[in-house]
Design an enzyme around this catalytic site. Structure first.
Site, PDB file in Angstrom:
ATOM      1  N   CYS A  41       0.997  -1.731   0.073  1.00 59.23           N
ATOM      2  CA  CYS A  41      -0.334   0.215  -0.504  1.00 59.23           C
ATOM      3  C   CYS A  41       1.032   1.007   0.295  1.00 59.23           C
ATOM      4  O   CYS A  41       1.873   1.090   0.886  1.00 59.23           O
ATOM      5  CB  CYS A  41      -0.729   0.469   1.481  1.00 59.23           C
ATOM      6  SG  CYS A  41      -1.794  -1.179   1.203  1.00 59.23           S
ATOM      7  N   ARG A  57       3.801  -0.995  -5.107  1.00 56.40           N
ATOM      8  CA  ARG A  57       3.967  -0.751  -3.899  1.00 56.40           C
ATOM      9  C   ARG A  57       2.789  -1.659  -2.796  1.00 56.40           C
ATOM     10  O   ARG A  57       2.032  -1.965  -2.387  1.00 56.40           O
ATOM     11  CB  ARG A  57       3.761   0.092  -2.155  1.00 56.40           C
ATOM     12  CG  ARG A  57       4.183   1.383  -2.464  1.00 56.40           C
ATOM     13  CD  ARG A  57       4.784   2.450  -1.572  1.00 56.40           C
ATOM     14  NE  ARG A  57       4.400   1.740  -0.280  1.00 56.40           N
ATOM     15  CZ  ARG A  57       5.491   1.691   0.552  1.00 56.40           C
ATOM     16  NH1 ARG A  57       6.451   2.336   0.260  1.00 56.40           N
ATOM     17  NH2 ARG A  57       5.112   1.746   1.501  1.00 56.40           N
ATOM     18  N   TRP A  65      -2.209  -2.785  -1.740  1.00 52.66           N
ATOM     19  CA  TRP A  65      -2.221  -4.328  -1.634  1.00 52.66           C
ATOM     20  C   TRP A  65      -3.019  -5.132  -1.004  1.00 52.66           C
ATOM     21  O   TRP A  65      -2.613  -4.597   0.488  1.00 52.66           O
ATOM     22  CB  TRP A  65      -0.919  -4.204  -1.950  1.00 52.66           C
ATOM     23  CG  TRP A  65      -0.207  -5.588  -1.776  1.00 52.66           C
ATOM     24  CD1 TRP A  65       0.310  -6.760  -2.204  1.00 52.66           C
ATOM     25  CD2 TRP A  65      -0.495  -6.964  -1.029  1.00 52.66           C
ATOM     26  NE1 TRP A  65       0.424  -7.532  -3.189  1.00 52.66           N
ATOM     27  CE2 TRP A  65       0.577  -8.302  -1.533  1.00 52.66           C
ATOM     28  CE3 TRP A  65      -0.281  -7.466   0.582  1.00 52.66           C
ATOM     29  CZ2 TRP A  65       0.823  -9.600  -0.903  1.00 52.66           C
ATOM     30  CZ3 TRP A  65      -0.372  -7.956   0.977  1.00 52.66           C
ATOM     31  CH2 TRP A  65       0.133  -9.127   0.657  1.00 52.66           C
ATOM     32  N   ASN A  69      -1.539   2.718   5.360  1.00 47.58           N
ATOM     33  CA  ASN A  69      -0.476   1.160   4.939  1.00 47.58           C
ATOM     34  C   ASN A  69      -0.606   0.323   6.949  1.00 47.58           C
ATOM     35  O   ASN A  69       0.473   1.631   7.467  1.00 47.58           O
ATOM     36  CB  ASN A  69       0.510   2.232   4.350  1.00 47.58           C
ATOM     37  CG  ASN A  69       1.305   1.360   4.367  1.00 47.58           C
ATOM     38  OD1 ASN A  69       2.619   1.165   4.240  1.00 47.58           O
ATOM     39  ND2 ASN A  69       1.102   0.043   3.970  1.00 47.58           N
ATOM     40  N   GLY A  70      -0.458  -0.472   6.704  1.00 41.24           N
ATOM     41  CA  GLY A  70       0.100  -1.247   7.671  1.00 41.24           C
ATOM     42  C   GLY A  70      -1.191  -2.343   8.323  1.00 41.24           C
ATOM     43  O   GLY A  70      -2.046  -2.372   7.339  1.00 41.24           O
ATOM     44  N   GLU A  90      17.829 -17.603  -7.300  1.00 41.83           N
ATOM     45  CA  GLU A  90      17.235 -16.058  -8.206  1.00 41.83           C
ATOM     46  C   GLU A  90      16.731 -16.315  -9.732  1.00 41.83           C
ATOM     47  O   GLU A  90      15.716 -15.921  -9.889  1.00 41.83           O
ATOM     48  CB  GLU A  90      18.214 -14.798  -7.814  1.00 41.83           C
ATOM     49  CG  GLU A  90      18.050 -13.715  -8.815  1.00 41.83           C
ATOM     50  CD  GLU A  90      17.555 -13.139  -7.727  1.00 41.83           C
ATOM     51  OE1 GLU A  90      16.815 -14.332  -6.366  1.00 41.83           O
ATOM     52  OE2 GLU A  90      17.101 -12.140  -8.371  1.00 41.83           O
ATOM     53  N   LYS A 134      12.725 -15.674 -10.175  1.00 49.12           N
ATOM     54  CA  LYS A 134      12.625 -14.433 -10.907  1.00 49.12           C
ATOM     55  C   LYS A 134      11.330 -14.872 -12.099  1.00 49.12           C
ATOM     56  O   LYS A 134      10.189 -14.735 -12.092  1.00 49.12           O
ATOM     57  CB  LYS A 134      12.927 -14.096 -11.662  1.00 49.12           C
ATOM     58  CG  LYS A 134      14.667 -12.894 -11.682  1.00 49.12           C
ATOM     59  CD  LYS A 134      13.823 -11.782 -11.358  1.00 49.12           C
ATOM     60  CE  LYS A 134      13.584 -11.277  -9.769  1.00 49.12           C
ATOM     61  NZ  LYS A 134      14.484 -11.010  -9.106  1.00 49.12           N
ATOM     62  N   GLU A 171       7.736 -15.507 -10.182  1.00 38.32           N
ATOM     63  CA  GLU A 171       6.854 -14.378 -10.110  1.00 38.32           C
ATOM     64  C   GLU A 171       6.570 -13.198 -10.911  1.00 38.32           C
ATOM     65  O   GLU A 171       5.856 -12.366 -11.300  1.00 38.32           O
ATOM     66  CB  GLU A 171       7.599 -13.230  -9.007  1.00 38.32           C
ATOM     67  CG  GLU A 171       9.177 -12.993  -9.658  1.00 38.32           C
ATOM     68  CD  GLU A 171       9.626 -11.572  -8.395  1.00 38.32           C
ATOM     69  OE1 GLU A 171      10.683 -11.797  -9.175  1.00 38.32           O
ATOM     70  OE2 GLU A 171       9.198 -10.928  -8.328  1.00 38.32           O
ATOM     71  N   HIS A 220      18.231 -36.920  -6.339  1.00 42.55           N
ATOM     72  CA  HIS A 220      17.901 -38.189  -4.785  1.00 42.55           C
ATOM     73  C   HIS A 220      16.695 -37.840  -4.900  1.00 42.55           C
ATOM     74  O   HIS A 220      15.991 -37.473  -3.712  1.00 42.55           O
ATOM     75  CB  HIS A 220      18.695 -36.770  -3.499  1.00 42.55           C
ATOM     76  CG  HIS A 220      19.894 -37.377  -3.964  1.00 42.55           C
ATOM     77  ND1 HIS A 220      20.781 -39.035  -3.139  1.00 42.55           N
ATOM     78  CD2 HIS A 220      21.892 -36.622  -3.794  1.00 42.55           C
ATOM     79  CE1 HIS A 220      21.700 -38.775  -3.166  1.00 42.55           C
ATOM     80  NE2 HIS A 220      22.523 -37.162  -3.772  1.00 42.55           N
ATOM     81  N   LYS A 272       6.020  -4.324  -4.640  1.00 38.39           N
ATOM     82  CA  LYS A 272       7.473  -4.396  -4.277  1.00 38.39           C
ATOM     83  C   LYS A 272       8.328  -4.182  -2.932  1.00 38.39           C
ATOM     84  O   LYS A 272       8.983  -4.599  -2.340  1.00 38.39           O
ATOM     85  CB  LYS A 272       8.094  -2.468  -4.796  1.00 38.39           C
ATOM     86  CG  LYS A 272       9.947  -2.450  -5.228  1.00 38.39           C
ATOM     87  CD  LYS A 272       9.839  -2.269  -6.308  1.00 38.39           C
ATOM     88  CE  LYS A 272      11.224  -2.402  -6.939  1.00 38.39           C
ATOM     89  NZ  LYS A 272      11.451  -3.784  -6.769  1.00 38.39           N
TER      90      LYS A 272
HETATM   91  C1  F6R Z   1      11.656 -10.546  -6.151  1.00 32.84           C
HETATM   92  C2  F6R Z   1      11.468  -9.536  -5.050  1.00 32.84           C
HETATM   93  C3  F6R Z   1      11.199  -9.726  -3.558  1.00 32.84           C
HETATM   94  C4  F6R Z   1      11.933  -9.009  -3.093  1.00 32.84           C
HETATM   95  C5  F6R Z   1      11.864  -9.633  -1.546  1.00 32.84           C
HETATM   96  C6  F6R Z   1      13.037  -8.509  -0.404  1.00 32.84           C
HETATM   97  O1  F6R Z   1      12.433  -9.829  -6.953  1.00 32.84           O
HETATM   98  O2  F6R Z   1      11.767  -8.475  -5.307  1.00 32.84           O
HETATM   99  O3  F6R Z   1      11.553 -10.669  -3.552  1.00 32.84           O
HETATM  100  O4  F6R Z   1      13.134  -9.212  -3.229  1.00 32.84           O
HETATM  101  O5  F6R Z   1      10.182  -8.184  -1.305  1.00 32.84           O
HETATM  102  O6  F6R Z   1      12.336  -7.151  -0.463  1.00 32.84           O
HETATM  103  P1  F6R Z   1      13.013  -5.782  -0.293  1.00 32.84           P
HETATM  104  O7  F6R Z   1      14.628  -5.998  -0.659  1.00 32.84           O
HETATM  105  O8  F6R Z   1      12.827  -4.213   0.178  1.00 32.84           O
HETATM  106  O9  F6R Z   1      13.602  -6.406   1.768  1.00 32.84           O
END
Ligand code: F6R
Length: 603
Positions: A2, A27, A77, A103-104, A479, A483, A486, A502, A598
């Site tokens: 949010c 957000r 969100w 937000n929260g 990683e 990627k 998501e 295994h 994000k």
């Molecule tokens: C993946 C992604 C998330 C963030 C995670 C941590 O592409 O963006 O997995 O890496 O939510 O976010 P931060 O780095 O802001 O703590």
């Protein structure tokens, strides 16, 4: 999680709020809404479960009383309550006098709702936030003063909040924060509050970050209180977003732009840090005590970056190291004299903040590695290192991973040199090695852009994807799988390649895409053979002759014992491009993947 924004301007609030919400949309984008005071002293409210563009059109079509320059906005969100227009913010009180954005999470919302309903309040939505507007309404009836009412209301809340309340009758606006980020600022343009400086950066050069328990009246002169008593205002911080352009610079999406920026971002960071590595001054400047071991802590991509940094401490300086998933770290037992490195791009991730609150640090110390130098994490840590990636708008982390790794490895080298675990000549050679990274990244981008598009048609209908690596390559496999999940909404898992036989090998059938990070360990050949024998489609990311020849091994002789010991950092590029290209082929929104945000400010 949010985004909230508020303004009091001489000009109309609507266009400003819309622009700010577009910048805060990362957000959360389940719904968006604004409440703007009309010149008649009533509240005009507009909400949508579509994107901010729809809200913009709704405001353009507004035919009620003229709108003033005072308003609040929200991009959601969803946590409590479905994604519906009635659950969208802002939320009003029973009299439509006070509207709030929040937000929260209000943890005692159910109990408060029951109490408020017993005293006659009628709720319009299912969301926890709505209790805030009714609490303020109740307190306003007692005190008649919005500032006191917000203070009294927040004293009844448990949980986390960044709130702005707007009183349509008086035009007063009051902000409150506790465990959720909120910045306030004024300039010649007006008075502003926002979850993130990027939303208001065009209008302000400096801002003040609210701390837990702060309540601020957004008047001509800000009035700061805590628990009802006047409190000292925090110092002004300069906006590092001034002059930053938000455009796509010719790219079709922010992810594409941010992937392309990686070589330049890397070069800028290395140029800045390199002179402080071998002499130990980068480490010395952090003012942290000596350490015997390292633990990295974070979530998602930041945790992966932390794991690379932990590997570097081990590979380059024989420092015992471990990694902690932040949401599971609260009960971790720290060895004495551990350097805990908490990584978070946003610096606001609730799981990380909870973990550092709960950890018993004892003789250990806490360093924040973040892209947000004024964030809550930066303020709570013993010391902060800014990874300086610049703004990252795409929800999937790309260039911030590269920036975190380079900054963290530079810090590791500097710490190892300062504590005499490595000698200065070795540190200098390693620093020279770091200087190759921008070229390696540029090479990886060019190679990936050539090799990946022809692959996509072949793999786009697969329902599951495997990512394999060995040694330093395993974290990159992790990683890559993250990627791909998501962005494409397809199943993807990563394994150390030797672990495949295994169990997970049972998943491999004719055509199963298996992405292998080939960072030079010869044993990976037999793991590849095991997959190929079952008909799996091996996509090898490696040097010359690989399916995606993106790794610097093809550029010349790798430095023995150099970045290849904790690298190959450039392998993240083909993984990013593979995930993006697949997602685009499947019609996904790569900048705003479904269900994600994000900045994840809830646990
Ligand atoms: C993946 C992604 C998330 C963030 C995670 C941590 O592409 O963006 O997995 O890496 O939510 O976010 P931060 O780095 O802001 O703590």
């Amino acid at each position: 999680m949010c985004g909230i924004v508020a303004c009091r301007m001489d000009e109309a609030a609507g266009p400003f709020l819309i622009d700010a919400l577009k910048l805060l949309e990362y957000r959360g984008y389940d719904s968006a809404g604004v409440a703007i005071r009309t010149v008649d002293g009533t509240m005009a409210s507009s909400r949508t479960t579509n994107r901010v563009e729809t809200l913009e059109r709704q405001l353009d079509d507004w035919s009620g009383p003229a709108l003033s320059g005072t308003g609040i906005g929200h991009t959601r969100w969803a946590t409590h309550g479905a994604v519906t227009e009635t659950n969208a913010h802002p939320h009003a009180d029973c009299r439509q006098r006070v509207s709030i954005v929040h937000n929260g999470i209000i943890e005692n919302a159910d109990a408060l709702r029951r109490q408020l309903e017993q005293t006659g309040h009628v709720f319009a939505s299912e969301v926890d936030s709505e209790v805030v507007s009714h609490l303020i309404e109740e307190e306003l009836l007692i005190t008649g003063d919005l500032h006191s009412a917000v203070t009294a209301a927040t004293l009844r809340l448990h949980g986390s909040w960044a709130i702005v309340a707007l009183d349509a009758e008086t035009g007063r606006m009051v902000a409150a924060a506790h465990r959720s980020p909120l910045l306030v600022a004024h300039s010649a343009k007006g008075v502003f509050a926002a979850s993130d400086i990027n939303a208001i950066a065009e209008f302000v050069d400096e801002f003040q970050a609210m701390s837990d328990g702060d309540v601020v009246e957004l008047a001509e002169e800000f009035v700061w209180t805590r628990s009802g008593a006047h409190s000292a205002a925090p110092a002004y911080a300069a906006s590092n977003w001034s002059g930053v352009t938000h455009g796509l610079a010719g790219h079709s999406d922010y992810m594409s732009k941010e992937i392309a920026e990686q070589p330049e971002t890397a070069a800028r960071i290395i140029d800045r840090l390199a002179p402080m590595i071998a002499d130990g001054s980068l480490w010395a400047g952090l003012n942290l005590p000596p350490f015997e071991r390292v633990a990295v802590l974070g979530c998602g991509t930041s945790l992966n970056a932390g794991r690379v940094i932990a590997n570097a401490f081990g590979a380059l300086g024989d420092v015992p190291n471990s990694s902690l998933i932040a949401s599971e770290a609260s009960s971790a037992i720290m060895d004495p004299r551990t350097l805990v490195i908490a990584l978070s791009q946003s610096g606001e991730t609730a799981d990380v903040l909870r973990a550092i609150d709960d950890l018993d640090l004892g003789t250990s110390s806490l360093m924040a590695l973040t892209n947000s130098e004024h964030s809550t994490l930066a303020r709570r840590a013993d010391s902060m290192l800014n990874c300086n990636a610049g703004p990252e708008i795409g929800v999937a982390a790309t260039k911030t991973f590269v920036a975190q790794v380079i900054t963290g490895v530079a810090m590791a080298l500097s710490a190892l040199a300062a504590t005499r675990r490595i000698d200065r000549d070795y540190a200098r050679r390693q620093t020279d090695d770091l200087r190759r990274i921008p070229d390696l990244l540029a090479h990886a981008i060019a190679a990936s852009q050539k090799a990946i598009p022809p692959l996509i048609e072949e793999i786009r209908d697969a329902q599951g994807y495997l990512f394999l690596g060995r040694g330093a390559g395993v974290v990159y496999a992790a990683e890559g799988a993250l990627k791909l999940k998501e962005l494409s909404y397809r199943w993807a898992e990563h394994y150390p390649a030797g672990e495949l036989k295994h169990g997970p090998l049972a998943l491999v059938e004719a055509g199963t895409p298996v992405v292998v990070i080939d960072s030079g360990d010869r044993r990976i050949e037999s793991n590849i053979a095991e997959v190929e024998a079952r008909g799996g489609r091996v996509i090898r990311i490696g040097g010359a002759g690989s399916t995606i020849p993106a790794l610097g091994l093809s550029l010349g002789t790798p430095m023995p014992g150099g970045i290849d010991r904790w690298g190959p950092l450039e392998s993240v590029v083909p993984l990013q491009i593979l995930a993006r290209d697949l997602a685009l082929a499947l019609g996904r929104d790569v900048d705003k993947p479904r269900n994600l945000a994000k900045s994840v400010t809830v646990e």
